[in-house]
Design an enzyme around this catalytic site. Structure first.
Site, PDB file in Angstrom:
ATOM      1  N   ASP A 338     -34.370  68.692 -18.328  1.00  0.00           N
ATOM      2  CA  ASP A 338     -35.383  69.647 -17.901  1.00  0.00           C
ATOM      3  C   ASP A 338     -35.249  69.867 -16.393  1.00  0.00           C
ATOM      4  OD1 ASP A 338     -37.573  71.321 -18.034  1.00  0.00           O
ATOM      5  OD2 ASP A 338     -39.052  69.715 -18.226  1.00  0.00           O
ATOM      6  N   GLU A 341     -32.851  74.131 -13.277  1.00  0.00           N
ATOM      7  CA  GLU A 341     -32.463  75.465 -12.798  1.00  0.00           C
ATOM      8  C   GLU A 341     -31.585  75.421 -11.533  1.00  0.00           C
ATOM      9  OE1 GLU A 341     -35.359  75.576 -15.675  1.00  0.00           O
ATOM     10  OE2 GLU A 341     -35.710  74.707 -13.696  1.00  0.00           O
ATOM     11  N   ASP A 419     -41.841  77.050 -20.591  1.00  0.00           N
ATOM     12  CA  ASP A 419     -43.275  76.754 -20.511  1.00  0.00           C
ATOM     13  C   ASP A 419     -44.095  77.980 -20.907  1.00  0.00           C
ATOM     14  OD1 ASP A 419     -42.508  74.280 -19.639  1.00  0.00           O
ATOM     15  OD2 ASP A 419     -42.839  74.697 -17.524  1.00  0.00           O
TER      16      ASP A 419
END
Length: 698
Positions: A338, A341, A419
């Site tokens: 997670d 990015e 999300d």
């Protein structure tokens, strides 16, 4: 900035240059370049599984394709009337016509259909002509780029590099996607347990709570295959550690979960706490990204100030891969990457500076700025994670989930849609998001069922579970501060609907696993847009209130709070129901001429043998039907050496309804088992449809 680009677009018309020739990369696949850049070096493109071989020269494209350059911006324009799809992950309608979307991996909590970019970047557009034929455009850039679909396809790429574009043509969208897979690779076949239902929360904060949730699934007989552990299992959010109070014995926890039939999936983020004395940080001091001045790039994430591994370097990926075996030895079944990015709190754009330096390998493009490698950072992280899992457990199939990724990253990890929010709009977007990811080469994807942010109610959660249980990745997930989002948290009616939805998934598991194997072999999506039922039906091009699961099952969904639903997509396809009915569940239909294999209800994949096997037969106009079932051990790599079977079923009304079966591929023989045959009658209600007979086959 993007608004200014598009406003000045018409002023660049005088700069347009048309390609005169291209390079043939395969049947129906041609690469073109801006003729002004034809002699400049072409960068490696990490989206490819391997470097494509040039098969020869090709003429100018049949499409109206034009290039232009202004300063550091490079433009591609294709004037064409078509319906557009793809571009990986974005919220909103299925069809991209009249939309503007950017490729720049972004930590996008609270996103909606106005968000310019989300967590993944797939510079790939699938276009379908009015007659059903199709083409695709793959832009060979990892830089930030922007797409607009007003008069066709317009793409602006940043970074001072004019990227080549690959044109893939085909008689259908499916043929184009198979040809795309020949370039970007195919999803490795996942372990069967990964196709079950997964329960997650940020966070199950103690081992006792995680085990309590798992046992509640079994006590209530709700199917579930995996329990996920978010960052609260760590000691101060330090990766590869365990909190000594809340998770004092991870081996005991994972052993108890396995005894109940659960796998566990554990979170690992890229941000490594910059703390001398912390073993992971100390061992990686030469592996972290440096700034333009040579200093270690640091930024705040969950543990506080962190450093970030440079996954574009093979040396760094090898270091990261080496961290996986001792962690996996504690019993994790899968890994979850997670915040990759990479996300950084309190930083411009919530990520690192564009001039940070990567020491990338030559096959990725060589040393360069973060602006060039930002979009592939997450992809290279999960590449390293998967390599570490394969090295640690070569006898098992890895399962990795990633938030950030790039086109081609499906070779390393599954995806979820980030999300999302607990509301009806996000429920509706779940379907087109999964479909566009599938049409961008990522077949294994799904949303956080029930929504991550905010509180679902019983009606929303039940409806979302009904739909999410039929998407490739089925995972419930919610954040801190929300009320409990387990299936029983919303009362007995919602619990019943969720149980039936997940029992449906388990009954469909033989068919679902067969579709996944097809995806791993061909590159076709697991879930497909409704227009693939009839590419000439213009009324299906924008519909996202349903989808095809494989080629033979049509799922009609109700995504509106009012609960009225739209008209039947294909009323001539007979409805069927493998479990009890519930108003919260989507309606299922079978393609005429198909045989759909189903198994018994199980509480987790592999809970028992596929006995009896049920065949739902939907006779075609000629009174016959055919279907396929793929079977292997569900785990391990023996199937790569022939230890599997592909069974072909054929049925004919003229043959008194008898089903013939034969192994068409693989070393496994036909098993002895009972087969129930249900012949669907489209004039009957689904729960009473057909004539059922039972026979034992030897």
């Amino acid at each position: 900035m993007t608004t200014a680009i598009w406003k000045s677009f018409r002023g660049w018309a005088a700069c347009w240059r048309a390609p005169h020739e291209g390079e043939a990369l395969g049947e129906g696949i041609t690469r073109y370049r801006d003729p002004a850049m034809a002699r400049s070096p072409r960068r490696p493109f990490p989206g490819y599984d391997r470097t494509p071989e040039v098969a020869g020269g090709a003429g100018a494209p049949a499409l109206s394709m034009r290039f232009a350059s202004v300063d550091h911006l490079h433009l591609l324009c294709v004037i064409v009337k078509a319906d557009f799809y793809g571009l990986g992950m974005h919220a909103g309608p299925l069809r991209l016509n009249d939309r503007v979307i950017s490729c720049w991996n972004t930590d996008a909590w609270g996103y909606d259909d106005r968000s310019a970019s989300l967590y993944q970047s797939h510079p790939w557009v699938l276009a379908v002509h009015p007659d059903g034929s199709a083409f695709g455009l793959l832009v060979e850039t990892t830089e930030r780029c922007h797409f607009r679909f007003i008069r066709g396809i317009e793409c602006v790429s940043e970074g001072g590099y004019s990227p080549p574009v690959v044109l893939i043509e085909g008689e259908s969208a499916e043929q184009v996607l198979v040809r795309l897979a020949s370039l970007v690779g195919r999803m490795p076949l996942p372990p069967k347990w990964a196709l079950g239902y997964h329960q997650c929360r940020y966070s199950y904060e103690t081992a006792a709570r995680a085990l309590e949730v798992a046992r509640e699934f079994r006590r209530r007989h709700i199917p579930c295959d995996a329990i996920w552990l978010d960052i609260d299992y760590m000691r101060g959010f330090r990766c590869f550690t365990f909190d000594p109070v809340r998770f004092p014995n991870p081996e005991h926890l994972t052993g108890e979960l396995r005894a109940e039939g659960f796998q566990s999936v554990w979170m690992i983020d890229p941000g490594i706490k910059a703390e001398p004395g912390y073993e992971i940080y100390d061992s990686g001091r030469s592996c972290f990204i440096r700034g333009a001045g040579g200093e270690e790039v640091q930024g705040k994430v969950w543990p506080g100030v962190c450093a970030f591994p440079d996954f574009t370097s093979d040396r760094v990926r090898a270091w990261w891969a080496g961290l996986q075996p001792p962690f996996l030895a504690r019993g994790a079944g899968g890994l979850w990457n997670d915040m990759n990015e990479p996300a950084i709190f309190e930083a411009p754009g919530k990520t690192m500076a564009p001039d940070a330096r990567h020491q990338a390998d030559a096959d990725l493009g060589g040393p360069g700025p973060h602006s060039r490698y930002h979009n592939i950072y997450g992809m290279q992280m999960v590449r390293a994670t998967r390599e570490g899992m394969r090295a640690a457990r070569p006898e098992r199939r890895p399962f990795v989930l990633s938030r950030a990724n790039f086109v081609g990253g499906h070779r390393y990890a599954a995806a979820w849609t980030g999300d999302n929010t607990s509301n009806w709009r996000h429920l509706g977007w779940s379907i087109p998001m999964a479909l566009n990811l599938g049409m961008s080469g990522q077949p294994f994807a799904g949303p956080d069922i029930g929504g991550f942010s905010g509180n679902a109610d019983a009606e929303l959660f039940a409806r979302w579970m009904g739909i999410g249980a039929l998407l490739p990745l089925a995972r419930g997930h919610s954040e801190k501060g929300t009320k409990d989002h387990e299936p029983w948290s919303f009362g007995p009616e919602c619990e019943r609907a969720c149980r039936l939805a997940l029992e449906r998934r388990m009954r469909l598991m033989p068919y679902l696993y067969t579709v996944f194997e097809e995806a791993s072999r061909t590159g076709l999506p697991v879930v497909r847009p409704l227009f693939m039922a009839d590419a000439r039906d213009a009324g299906l091009r924008a519909r996202a209130d349903g989808f095809l699961l494989g080629s033979d099952v049509l799922v009609e969904c109700d995504v509106e709070a009012a609960g009225e639903g739209g008209p039947a997509v294909r009323p001539e396809w007979p409805a069927f129901e493998p479990v009890e009915t519930d108003r919260a569940l989507p309606r299922l239909r079978a393609r005429p001429g198909s045989v759909i294999p189903l198994g018994p209800v199980m509480e987790f994949a592999g809970h028992g043998p596929c006995e009896p096997l049920t065949l739902f037969v939907a006779p075609g106009a000629d009174g016959s039907a055919r279907g396929t079932l793929y079977e292997d051990a569900g785990e391990g790599t023996e199937f790569e050496r022939g230890e599997f079977r592909r069974i072909e079923f054929s049925w004919s009304r003229a043959d008194a309804g008898h089903v013939e079966q034969r192994v068409t591929e693989g070393d496994w023989a036909l098993p002895k088992r009972t087969i129930d045959i249900v012949v669907l009658d489209d004039e009957a209600e689904p729960e009473t449809a057909g004539v059922q007979s039972t026979r034992a086959l030897v």
